[in-house]
Design a protein around this motif. Structure first.
Motif, PDB file in Angstrom:
ATOM      1  N   ALA A   1     108.772 129.078  35.230  1.00  0.00           N
ATOM      2  CA  ALA A   1     109.730 129.511  35.408  1.00  0.00           C
ATOM      3  C   ALA A   1     110.721 128.570  36.090  1.00  0.00           C
ATOM      4  O   ALA A   1     110.344 128.040  37.113  1.00  0.00           O
ATOM      5  N   THR A   2     112.114 128.528  35.786  1.00  0.00           N
ATOM      6  CA  THR A   2     113.086 127.852  36.481  1.00  0.00           C
ATOM      7  C   THR A   2     113.672 128.817  37.593  1.00  0.00           C
ATOM      8  O   THR A   2     113.572 130.028  37.593  1.00  0.00           O
ATOM      9  N   HIS A   3     114.857 128.162  38.398  1.00  0.00           N
ATOM     10  CA  HIS A   3     115.233 128.826  39.438  1.00  0.00           C
ATOM     11  C   HIS A   3     116.123 129.983  38.797  1.00  0.00           C
ATOM     12  O   HIS A   3     116.398 130.972  39.185  1.00  0.00           O
ATOM     13  N   ASP A   4     116.999 129.466  37.664  1.00  0.00           N
ATOM     14  CA  ASP A   4     117.738 130.758  37.008  1.00  0.00           C
ATOM     15  C   ASP A   4     116.978 131.755  36.587  1.00  0.00           C
ATOM     16  O   ASP A   4     117.362 132.973  36.471  1.00  0.00           O
ATOM     17  N   GLU A   5     115.679 131.604  35.808  1.00  0.00           N
ATOM     18  CA  GLU A   5     114.634 132.543  35.299  1.00  0.00           C
ATOM     19  C   GLU A   5     114.232 133.397  36.656  1.00  0.00           C
ATOM     20  O   GLU A   5     114.237 134.420  36.284  1.00  0.00           O
ATOM     21  N   MET A   6     114.116 132.775  37.812  1.00  0.00           N
ATOM     22  CA  MET A   6     113.823 133.778  38.755  1.00  0.00           C
ATOM     23  C   MET A   6     114.891 134.560  39.219  1.00  0.00           C
ATOM     24  O   MET A   6     114.697 135.587  39.556  1.00  0.00           O
ATOM     25  N   GLN A   7     116.157 133.991  39.360  1.00  0.00           N
ATOM     26  CA  GLN A   7     117.285 134.731  39.632  1.00  0.00           C
ATOM     27  C   GLN A   7     117.566 135.903  38.631  1.00  0.00           C
ATOM     28  O   GLN A   7     117.763 136.921  38.804  1.00  0.00           O
ATOM     29  N   ALA A   8     117.132 135.461  37.161  1.00  0.00           N
ATOM     30  CA  ALA A   8     117.230 136.621  36.223  1.00  0.00           C
ATOM     31  C   ALA A   8     116.157 137.516  36.405  1.00  0.00           C
ATOM     32  O   ALA A   8     116.637 138.857  36.247  1.00  0.00           O
TER      33      ALA A   8
ATOM     34  N   ILE B   1     107.497 139.629  44.041  1.00  0.00           N
ATOM     35  CA  ILE B   1     108.358 138.609  44.481  1.00  0.00           C
ATOM     36  C   ILE B   1     108.700 137.626  42.970  1.00  0.00           C
ATOM     37  O   ILE B   1     107.584 137.517  42.148  1.00  0.00           O
ATOM     38  N   ALA B   2     109.841 137.488  42.864  1.00  0.00           N
ATOM     39  CA  ALA B   2     110.343 136.691  41.791  1.00  0.00           C
ATOM     40  C   ALA B   2     110.562 135.138  42.155  1.00  0.00           C
ATOM     41  O   ALA B   2     110.860 134.938  43.418  1.00  0.00           O
ATOM     42  N   LEU B   3     109.812 134.230  41.576  1.00  0.00           N
ATOM     43  CA  LEU B   3     109.828 132.910  41.850  1.00  0.00           C
ATOM     44  C   LEU B   3     110.006 132.030  40.627  1.00  0.00           C
ATOM     45  O   LEU B   3     109.339 132.221  39.499  1.00  0.00           O
ATOM     46  N   GLY B   4     110.525 130.790  40.835  1.00  0.00           N
ATOM     47  CA  GLY B   4     110.592 129.938  39.714  1.00  0.00           C
ATOM     48  C   GLY B   4     110.176 128.554  40.021  1.00  0.00           C
ATOM     49  O   GLY B   4     110.953 127.818  40.442  1.00  0.00           O
ATOM     50  N   GLU B   5     108.852 128.461  40.182  1.00  0.00           N
ATOM     51  CA  GLU B   5     108.181 127.364  40.605  1.00  0.00           C
ATOM     52  C   GLU B   5     108.157 126.208  39.726  1.00  0.00           C
ATOM     53  O   GLU B   5     107.610 125.168  39.873  1.00  0.00           O
ATOM     54  N   LYS B   6     108.713 126.140  38.460  1.00  0.00           N
ATOM     55  CA  LYS B   6     108.841 124.975  37.660  1.00  0.00           C
ATOM     56  C   LYS B   6     110.014 123.923  38.428  1.00  0.00           C
ATOM     57  O   LYS B   6     109.760 122.758  38.450  1.00  0.00           O
ATOM     58  N   ASP B   7     110.933 124.540  39.334  1.00  0.00           N
ATOM     59  CA  ASP B   7     111.703 124.187  40.173  1.00  0.00           C
ATOM     60  C   ASP B   7     111.075 124.250  41.300  1.00  0.00           C
ATOM     61  O   ASP B   7     111.432 125.137  42.013  1.00  0.00           O
TER      62      ASP B   7
ATOM     63  N   LEU C   1     103.181 127.563  28.564  1.00  0.00           N
ATOM     64  CA  LEU C   1     103.795 126.595  29.326  1.00  0.00           C
ATOM     65  C   LEU C   1     103.407 126.612  30.864  1.00  0.00           C
ATOM     66  O   LEU C   1     103.567 125.581  31.440  1.00  0.00           O
ATOM     67  N   SER C   2     103.407 127.792  31.106  1.00  0.00           N
ATOM     68  CA  SER C   2     103.294 127.853  32.704  1.00  0.00           C
ATOM     69  C   SER C   2     101.664 128.119  32.972  1.00  0.00           C
ATOM     70  O   SER C   2     101.307 128.390  34.215  1.00  0.00           O
ATOM     71  N   ASP C   3     100.924 128.077  32.085  1.00  0.00           N
ATOM     72  CA  ASP C   3      99.460 128.105  32.289  1.00  0.00           C
ATOM     73  C   ASP C   3      98.713 126.618  32.297  1.00  0.00           C
ATOM     74  O   ASP C   3      99.062 125.890  31.287  1.00  0.00           O
ATOM     75  N   ILE C   4      98.273 126.040  33.270  1.00  0.00           N
ATOM     76  CA  ILE C   4      97.816 124.792  33.598  1.00  0.00           C
ATOM     77  C   ILE C   4      96.682 124.332  32.504  1.00  0.00           C
ATOM     78  O   ILE C   4      96.792 123.445  31.762  1.00  0.00           O
ATOM     79  N   ASN C   5      96.005 125.322  31.923  1.00  0.00           N
ATOM     80  CA  ASN C   5      94.927 125.117  30.845  1.00  0.00           C
ATOM     81  C   ASN C   5      95.627 125.241  29.450  1.00  0.00           C
ATOM     82  O   ASN C   5      94.801 124.710  28.587  1.00  0.00           O
TER      83      ASN C   5
END
Lengths: 314, 463
Positions: B291-298, B226-232, A169-173
């Protein structure tokens, strides 16, 4: 449908007939009223409001005052993200018709008749449809998590030597593929059920006759089952196409249209603009474009593919 | 044909119903699941405060004479987890105990669900009496539409004077006050000291070059930097907005804001280019785009990444999301590093905080309760629970958590304080920034294109 008027009748009959006719009309009005009022209040009125708001630049707070004419529609049709959303919807339509429905049909034929324990399989196959879309989305998000220590699919994948965990789900393709898998899992049960209902109505005698005539299993399906199921198939096609075009809950839960619009659907696009950016005028315009697309398809499809049904059964 | 027709008829009715249901979808989209925790308080005296949350019993409750008529105050907050959940409940209970005529109805909503639900009630013109607000552009839009109560006249000098002026100003618009802050902090790099030591980094980076070097060192040591939750998408937006602040400084942002300059000006494009330098090192945990913000924090809380760019809520949220509920043992924070040759100082901060806005229909009791929520003693309790950085003078004493003290110091040292971009600007522009920065992360747009997309949204929505 108009009933042709009957001529050459006596006067008394005429009177009786006309009072009867008034009575009939009252009955018709009374019976139609509740549904019609609900239809007006919850479908026609909101659509008219949307038409009105679609011509404004409006953030949803206070009255709409900033009239922009058809600019919203112009912006929608020139936005590459919206075009991508349309493309994604069409992709799902094609995949559903090409893979999901044939799969449902095959399973219906398999569990419909001779398979031992078919009641069990029917239950299992239909179960996903009963789950809410949000719950389904959350379950599959967990399964397809990109981190092998959290997602089951990746945890199994890394057991195979040389295979790296996938983004899913996190992969664009990959995201559209994953969404299609989940949509299929969720909705094939419904189509299977509809096919099962259709199969019940195919008289055994016809099949037996075909078998006696020397048809093999495949010929039987090809020449007897599928033609007799054709009206059900047409119904499921309509449902599947409209469902794909308006899909929202599952996609919004799993990806929110992301990553970076890769899984944008028309409905998620509309939601984002209406309720994240609070451009409710623009959002209304998107909703109308969606409505037009769905309506055009439905009307055209009804005209072309379903005429036969009306002639046969009405 | 007759036998076939009847089930077919049923089937078609079913089909029509479903078709109508699916056709109706465009006009009425299903909202995402609101995680509503409805709390109805029955008897205030019997509500037990869990022992794990030590709330000092020293609240000074102003006693009101003569029972007045019954009033209900609707209060929406977003602290779905402890310590916040219990803390707010306790304050409401204490207030109700001394004001028997007031019933405080609390609705606890998860952040995203809150925003959705608030929009709906705002459109119907009946906002809650007291509700979570971050001030800035969104609040201004609500105020312009007449949905908020102007409480300027209700704020006596003592109450007004008790706040840090900068924090209070976030909740005012054109000289009118529409809400009060209860927390104000800043975004910075939170880091796991143990993982930094393991990678051989003995000094926190102060320049972008040093920062990139630290990222490389962590990578070399097999640690996700770095942890990042870029879905949010706002989580990654902060990296970009900080880079823009460091490169262009206050002047560049204000020029873009006043429409004398543009978000497509060089500082904003360069911010994207610097961000690309970082992304090129592949410093984030796998799957960060989904990943969401919560997942980034996790991820950070479980010690699987060495850093995260997060606000003053990071210590409590990373531990709440960690598997062991304890989180990072040796936590530290450093300011976003300076960019060489940039106009912004390393001490400039991007931040924001939490507050409560007052809805237009709020009874006077609601304002009085808001005042009660922001007394120095309530604020000092809040600080001692490490929920945030207090904004009322004299309550810093409650700040025991060394991390919170660090944030407060960095915040106090800032000469230029910038409220989060996505909160400060109208939501149409804020979300466009979030979405455009995301395209840089995914590599689907160049920094130039992303900056232009932001400028396009600004041109349309900031007149």
């Amino acid at each position: 449908m108009e009933i042709p008027a009957v001529r050459n009748v006596t006067e008394s009959y005429h009177i009786r007939r006309s009072s009867r006719r008034i009575q009939d009309k009252v009955t018709i009005v009374l019976f139609l009223a509740p549904a019609f009022i609900l239809f007006l209040a919850f479908l026609v009125y909101p659509i008219l409001r949307s038409v009105y708001f679609s011509m404004f630049d409006w953030n949803g707070l206070g009255p709409a005052v900033d009239y922009v004419g058809l600019d919203n529609f112009k912006d929608i049709l020139t936005d590459t993200v919206f075009m991508r959303a349309v493309g994604n919807c069409l992709l799902i339509v094609v995949l559903s018709l090409g893979i999901q429905l044939p799969l449902a049909l095959a399973l219906a034929i398999m569990v419909g008749r001779d398979l031992p324990g078919r009641a069990f399989f029917r239950l299992i196959f239909f179960m996903p449809y009963v789950l809410s879309e949000v719950i389904t989305g959350i379950i599959w998000m967990g399964l397809f998590n990109a981190d092998p220590s959290r997602g089951l699919v990746n945890a199994l994948l890394v057991l195979i030597p040389g295979v790296k965990p996938q983004g899913f789900l996190s992969d664009i393709n990959q995201v559209m593929g994953v969404i299609f898998v989940v949509l299929t899992w969720k909705f094939f049960g419904l189509h299977m059920l509809l096919y099962l209902a259709g199969l019940q109505n195919i008289p055994r005698e016809i099949e037996e006759a075909a078998l006696i005539d020397g048809a093999n299993r495949w010929q039987l399906i090809q020449n007897v089952t599928i033609p007799l199921l054709s009206s059900t198939i047409r119904t499921t096609i309509l449902l599947s196409v409209l469902g794909s075009l308006t899909q929202f809950g599952l996609v919004w839960t799993m990806t929110g249209g992301g990553p970076v619009n890769a899984s944008e659907f028309m409905a998620t696009y509309m939601y984002r603009f209406a309720f994240k950016r609070f451009l409710l005028g623009y959002g209304s315009a998107v909703a109308l474009v969606m409505l037009l697309i769905c309506l055009t398809f439905s009307v055209a499809y009804m005209r072309l593919a379903r005429q036969e049904d009306y002639q046969v059964s009405w | 044909m007759r036998t076939l027709a009847r089930p077919l008829f049923v089937l078609m009715i079913l089909a029509t119903l479903l078709a109508i249901a699916s056709c109706a979808a465009p006009t009425a989209p299903p909202a995402p699941p609101p995680q509503v925790v409805q709390q109805t308080v029955v008897v205030p005296q019997t509500v037990a405060v869990p022992q794990t949350v030590a709330v000092p019993q020293t609240v000074v409750v102003p006693a009101t004479p003569a029972p007045a008529k019954k009033v209900e105050v609707n209060w929406w907050h977003i602290s779905t987890k402890d310590p916040g959940l219990t803390y707010w409940q306790k304050l409401a209970d204490d207030y109700m105990a001394t004001h028997p005529n007031v019933t405080i109805k609390i609705t606890v909503l998860e952040n995203e669900a809150f925003k959705t639900k608030l929009t709906t009630v705002m459109q119907s013109g009946s906002p809650p009496d007291i509700f979570q607000s971050w001030g800035g552009g969104t609040m201004v839009e609500q105020a312009k539409a007449g949905l908020l109560k102007d409480i300027t006249a209700n704020m006596d000098d003592a109450w007004k004077g008790s706040f840090a002026p900068g924090a209070l100003a976030v909740y005012s618009y054109q000289g009118k006050q529409y809400g009060v802050p209860w927390d104000m902090g800043m975004v910075g790099w939170w880091y796991n000291k143990d993982l930094f030591a393991k990678a051989g980094i003995d000094k926190t980076p102060t320049t972008w070059t040093e920062f990139l070097a630290a990222v490389k060192k962590l990578k070399a040591a097999g640690i996700t930097p770095i942890a990042l939750g870029e879905k949010d998408s706002w989580t990654g937006m902060h990296i970009w907005s900080y880079l823009a602040t460091r490169i262009g400084g206050q002047a560049a942002f204000e020029a873009a804001l006043n429409r004398k300059g543009s978000f497509a000006d060089p500082p904003f494009v360069q911010a994207g280019e610097k961000l690309k330098e970082l992304i090129a090192l592949d410093p984030f945990q796998p799957g960060y785009l989904g990943a969401t913000h919560d997942e980034m924090q996790a991820t950070f809380g479980n010690g699987k990444a060495a850093m995260e760019l997060s606000g003053q809520w990071a210590p409590s949220v990373e531990s709440a999301n960690a598997a062991d509920k304890k989180g990072v043992a040796n936590l530290g924070m450093f300011n976003f590093p300076a960019v060489e040759g940039g106009a912004g100082a390393v001490t400039d901060v991007v931040g924001g905080g939490n507050g409560f806005a007052i809805g237009k229909n709020a009874p006077p009791e609601a304002i009085d309760f808001a005042k009660y929520l922001t007394t120095a003693s309530a604020q000092s309790q809040m600080a001692s629970l490490a929920m945030g950085i207090p904004v009322v003078k004299g309550s810093e004493v409650g700040l025991k958590d060394p991390n919170m003290v660090e944030v407060q110091k960095a915040f106090a040292a800032a000469k230029y304080f910038q409220l989060y971009y996505d909160q400060f600007l109208p939501s149409a522009v804020g979300d466009a920034i979030n979405a455009s920065v995301q395209t840089i992360f995914a590599g689907t747009a160049t920094p130039q294109q992303a900056a232009q997309a932001i400028e396009d949204a600004a041109k349309k929505n900031m007149k």
